[in-house]
Design a protein around this motif. Structure first.
Motif, PDB file in Angstrom:
ATOM      1  N   VAL A  36      -2.044  27.772 -15.508  1.00 33.71           N
ATOM      2  CA  VAL A  36      -2.027  27.127 -14.197  1.00 33.71           C
ATOM      3  C   VAL A  36      -2.464  28.122 -13.125  1.00 33.71           C
ATOM      4  N   TYR A  37      -3.487  27.729 -12.351  1.00 35.54           N
ATOM      5  CA  TYR A  37      -4.015  28.588 -11.293  1.00 35.54           C
ATOM      6  C   TYR A  37      -3.780  27.923  -9.940  1.00 35.54           C
ATOM      7  N   GLU A  38      -3.385  28.724  -8.951  1.00 31.44           N
ATOM      8  CA  GLU A  38      -3.158  28.224  -7.598  1.00 31.44           C
ATOM      9  C   GLU A  38      -4.028  29.015  -6.625  1.00 31.44           C
ATOM     10  N   PRO A  39      -5.288  28.629  -6.494  1.00 29.64           N
ATOM     11  CA  PRO A  39      -6.219  29.387  -5.649  1.00 29.64           C
ATOM     12  C   PRO A  39      -5.980  29.139  -4.159  1.00 29.64           C
ATOM     13  N   ASP A  40      -6.572  29.971  -3.339  1.00 29.56           N
ATOM     14  CA  ASP A  40      -6.575  29.755  -1.891  1.00 29.56           C
ATOM     15  C   ASP A  40      -7.415  28.506  -1.632  1.00 29.56           C
ATOM     16  N   GLN A 100       0.835  -1.207   0.000  1.00 28.44           N
ATOM     17  CA  GLN A 100       0.000   0.000   0.000  1.00 28.44           C
ATOM     18  C   GLN A 100       0.866   1.252   0.000  1.00 28.44           C
ATOM     19  N   ASN A 101       2.046   1.146  -0.583  1.00 25.57           N
ATOM     20  CA  ASN A 101       2.961   2.298  -0.604  1.00 25.57           C
ATOM     21  C   ASN A 101       3.067   2.921  -1.989  1.00 25.57           C
ATOM     22  N   TRP A 102       2.157   2.575  -2.896  1.00 20.53           N
ATOM     23  CA  TRP A 102       2.164   3.141  -4.242  1.00 20.53           C
ATOM     24  C   TRP A 102       1.365   4.447  -4.239  1.00 20.53           C
ATOM     25  N   GLU A 103       2.037   5.579  -4.258  1.00 15.58           N
ATOM     26  CA  GLU A 103       1.337   6.866  -4.316  1.00 15.58           C
ATOM     27  C   GLU A 103       0.678   7.019  -5.675  1.00 15.58           C
ATOM     28  N   ARG A 104      -0.507   7.593  -5.669  1.00 14.34           N
ATOM     29  CA  ARG A 104      -1.205   7.801  -6.943  1.00 14.34           C
ATOM     30  C   ARG A 104      -0.996   9.217  -7.479  1.00 14.34           C
ATOM     31  N   GLY A 105      -0.315  10.025  -6.698  1.00 17.47           N
ATOM     32  CA  GLY A 105      -0.070  11.404  -7.131  1.00 17.47           C
ATOM     33  C   GLY A 105      -1.130  12.346  -6.589  1.00 17.47           C
ATOM     34  N   THR A 106      -0.718  13.562  -6.274  1.00 12.18           N
ATOM     35  CA  THR A 106      -1.661  14.564  -5.789  1.00 12.18           C
ATOM     36  C   THR A 106      -2.608  14.953  -6.913  1.00 12.18           C
ATOM     37  N   ARG A 107      -3.895  14.936  -6.632  1.00  7.39           N
ATOM     38  CA  ARG A 107      -4.895  15.136  -7.689  1.00  7.39           C
ATOM     39  C   ARG A 107      -5.240  16.613  -7.863  1.00  7.39           C
ATOM     40  N   GLN A 108      -5.316  17.023  -9.131  1.00  7.08           N
ATOM     41  CA  GLN A 108      -5.631  18.394  -9.506  1.00  7.08           C
ATOM     42  C   GLN A 108      -6.820  18.391 -10.461  1.00  7.08           C
ATOM     43  N   CYS A 109      -7.324  19.559 -10.795  1.00  7.38           N
ATOM     44  CA  CYS A 109      -8.459  19.676 -11.712  1.00  7.38           C
ATOM     45  C   CYS A 109      -8.042  20.417 -12.979  1.00  7.38           C
ATOM     46  N   ILE A 110      -8.543  19.960 -14.129  1.00  3.18           N
ATOM     47  CA  ILE A 110      -8.235  20.617 -15.397  1.00  3.18           C
ATOM     48  C   ILE A 110      -9.516  20.704 -16.233  1.00  3.18           C
ATOM     49  N   PHE A 111      -9.710  21.862 -16.896  1.00  5.49           N
ATOM     50  CA  PHE A 111     -10.986  22.146 -17.555  1.00  5.49           C
ATOM     51  C   PHE A 111     -10.795  22.671 -18.977  1.00  5.49           C
ATOM     52  N   THR A 112     -11.847  22.475 -19.780  1.00  6.51           N
ATOM     53  CA  THR A 112     -11.845  23.018 -21.144  1.00  6.51           C
ATOM     54  C   THR A 112     -12.191  24.509 -21.111  1.00  6.51           C
ATOM     55  N   LYS A 140      -7.253  23.346 -21.166  1.00  7.47           N
ATOM     56  CA  LYS A 140      -6.155  24.314 -21.078  1.00  7.47           C
ATOM     57  C   LYS A 140      -6.150  25.115 -19.778  1.00  7.47           C
ATOM     58  N   ASN A 141      -6.986  24.724 -18.812  1.00 13.92           N
ATOM     59  CA  ASN A 141      -7.059  25.451 -17.543  1.00 13.92           C
ATOM     60  C   ASN A 141      -6.862  24.479 -16.382  1.00 13.92           C
ATOM     61  N   LEU A 142      -5.688  24.542 -15.762  1.00 15.14           N
ATOM     62  CA  LEU A 142      -5.326  23.634 -14.690  1.00 15.14           C
ATOM     63  C   LEU A 142      -5.425  24.355 -13.350  1.00 15.14           C
ATOM     64  N   VAL A 143      -6.235  23.797 -12.450  1.00 16.58           N
ATOM     65  CA  VAL A 143      -6.421  24.392 -11.130  1.00 16.58           C
ATOM     66  C   VAL A 143      -5.784  23.466 -10.100  1.00 16.58           C
ATOM     67  N   MET A 144      -4.787  23.973  -9.370  1.00 19.97           N
ATOM     68  CA  MET A 144      -4.038  23.164  -8.395  1.00 19.97           C
ATOM     69  C   MET A 144      -4.839  23.088  -7.094  1.00 19.97           C
ATOM     70  N   THR A 145      -5.777  22.158  -7.075  1.00 23.81           N
ATOM     71  CA  THR A 145      -6.668  22.022  -5.926  1.00 23.81           C
ATOM     72  C   THR A 145      -6.077  21.142  -4.818  1.00 23.81           C
ATOM     73  N   LYS A 202       5.987  21.117 -18.857  1.00 23.53           N
ATOM     74  CA  LYS A 202       5.672  20.749 -20.244  1.00 23.53           C
ATOM     75  C   LYS A 202       4.264  21.208 -20.628  1.00 23.53           C
ATOM     76  N   MET A 203       3.325  21.079 -19.702  1.00 22.75           N
ATOM     77  CA  MET A 203       1.955  21.502 -20.001  1.00 22.75           C
ATOM     78  C   MET A 203       1.866  23.020 -20.145  1.00 22.75           C
ATOM     79  N   LYS A 204       2.639  23.726 -19.333  1.00 26.39           N
ATOM     80  CA  LYS A 204       2.692  25.179 -19.499  1.00 26.39           C
ATOM     81  C   LYS A 204       3.187  25.525 -20.903  1.00 26.39           C
ATOM     82  N   GLY A 205       4.177  24.761 -21.371  1.00 19.23           N
ATOM     83  CA  GLY A 205       4.709  24.962 -22.718  1.00 19.23           C
ATOM     84  C   GLY A 205       3.698  24.656 -23.802  1.00 19.23           C
TER      85      GLY A 205
END
Length: 336
Positions: free
Chosen positions: A297-301, A150-162, A232-237, A289-292
């Motif tokens: 990329v948005y980093e909200p409160d 149970q030590n396989w991290e799945r990665g921190t989840r973020q949201c991305i929108f059209t 093209k809109n990534l929100v770091m939730t 790479k995605m920024k490129g």
């Protein structure tokens, strides 16, 4: 006559020695076993690279007595299909999301509940600690499925929108693809979205057709599956720190020798560490790479997000059991 008797006795001893040696050799030989492992990770994803590494370790340490066939990239269906296959015995092994495993044991929802954990360290302390072991043992009793690691991290989840989504207010009414996991559905309803259950392997086409306007995923899954081509809109939730559970059908597991079982268990943990190392490297690399590729990329409160999701914990406690949330919090450094 005496000489003849001595010779016969000596021959008899030699024969006994030979039989004992043959028996010892036979006991030390491992029975050949063929296993299958299935998952939804893309070919170049950290999870698939780690599965390939796992297979190499197992085959090398077992001297070839265990061979494993890998079915990545949803070849055998989504996480639910694979999990059901493992429980039913048509698939031997897999690395489904812990939240999907909750279909058979609700306690696993804690690993896929928005804003349950405050860091990756908090997550791993729970999953690899006494609480994680207790939950894994219950899964074996309930579904006949053994957790190898149970030590396989799945990665921190973020949201991305059209469409243009930057903060919590913009989440209202957005159709977002979600897996069939109650905690996700409840959490994103509270955030104001319109959750839509779609199999992972159908997500890209659903975005193309406008069935949904976004999804949530770890960065490596977003990049490896090329969702950034449409969204093209990534929100770091940072809404979920989660794990994948490497599991095996218990009946199949019991066909292995004790030595083969040990090899599988050790290799599963080692491959998990390997996967996590690659994952952390790729998360930073993929973000650039995605920024490129033109992704904003948005980093909200995140405080308003956590506040909105808070009522879910009380509601989910009815599903995963009273007191479990408090046990999870007891592992948090922030609560000390």
């Amino acid at each position: 006559a005496v000489v003849s008797s001595v010779c016969m006795f000596a021959a008899s001893l030699a024969g006994c020695g030979s039989n004992a040696e043959d028996s010892k050799t036979s006991e030390s030989e491992e029975k050949s076993v063929e296993l299958s492992i299935a998952h939804i990770g893309a070919l170049e994803s950290p999870s698939n690279l780690a599965v390939e590494h796992f297979i190499e370790i197992v085959e090398e340490k077992s001297g070839g007595s265990i061979t494993i066939t890998n079915y990545p990239a949803s070849q055998l269906g989504g996480d639910r299909d694979i999990l059901e296959g493992i429980v039913g015995g048509s698939v031997d092994m897999g690395i489904p999301a812990a939240g999907m495993t909750a279909l058979y044991l609700p306690e696993y929802y804690i690993f896929d509940t928005p804003y349950m954990f405050d860091s990756e360290e908090h997550l791993m302390d729970v999953s690899e600690g006494e609480l994680g072991e207790e939950i894994a043992d219950k899964l074996l009793d309930t579904a006949g499925v053994r957790v190898l690691a149970q030590n396989w991290e799945r990665g921190t989840r973020q949201c991305i929108f059209t469409n243009d989504v930057e903060d919590l207010e913009d989440f209202k009414g957005v159709k977002i693809r979600l897996p069939e996991i109650d905690s996700y559905l409840k959490g994103f309803e509270l955030l104001g979205t319109k959750p839509t259950i779609i199999s992972f392997n159908e997500t890209y086409s659903s975005l193309q057709q406008g069935v949904v306007e976004g999804l949530e995923c770890p960065l490596d899954w977003i990049y490896d599956n090329k969702f950034y081509e449409i969204c093209k809109n990534l929100v770091m939730t940072n809404h979920v720190y989660s794990i994948m559970t490497m599991i095996i059908n218990e009946e199949k597991y019991n066909t292995l020798s004790d030595n083969q079982k040990k090899i599988l268990q050790e290799a599963a943990v080692e491959a998990g560490e390997y996967q996590n190392e690659i994952l952390h490297e790729k998360e930073a690399e993929y973000l650039e790479k995605m920024k490129g590729e033109g992704v904003k990329v948005y980093e909200p409160d995140l405080a308003p997000f956590k506040e909105k999701a808070e009522p879910m914990f009380e509601e989910m406690e009815e599903v995963w059991g009273e007191g479990l949330y408090e046990k999870v919090l007891s592992y948090s450094k922030e609560s000390e």
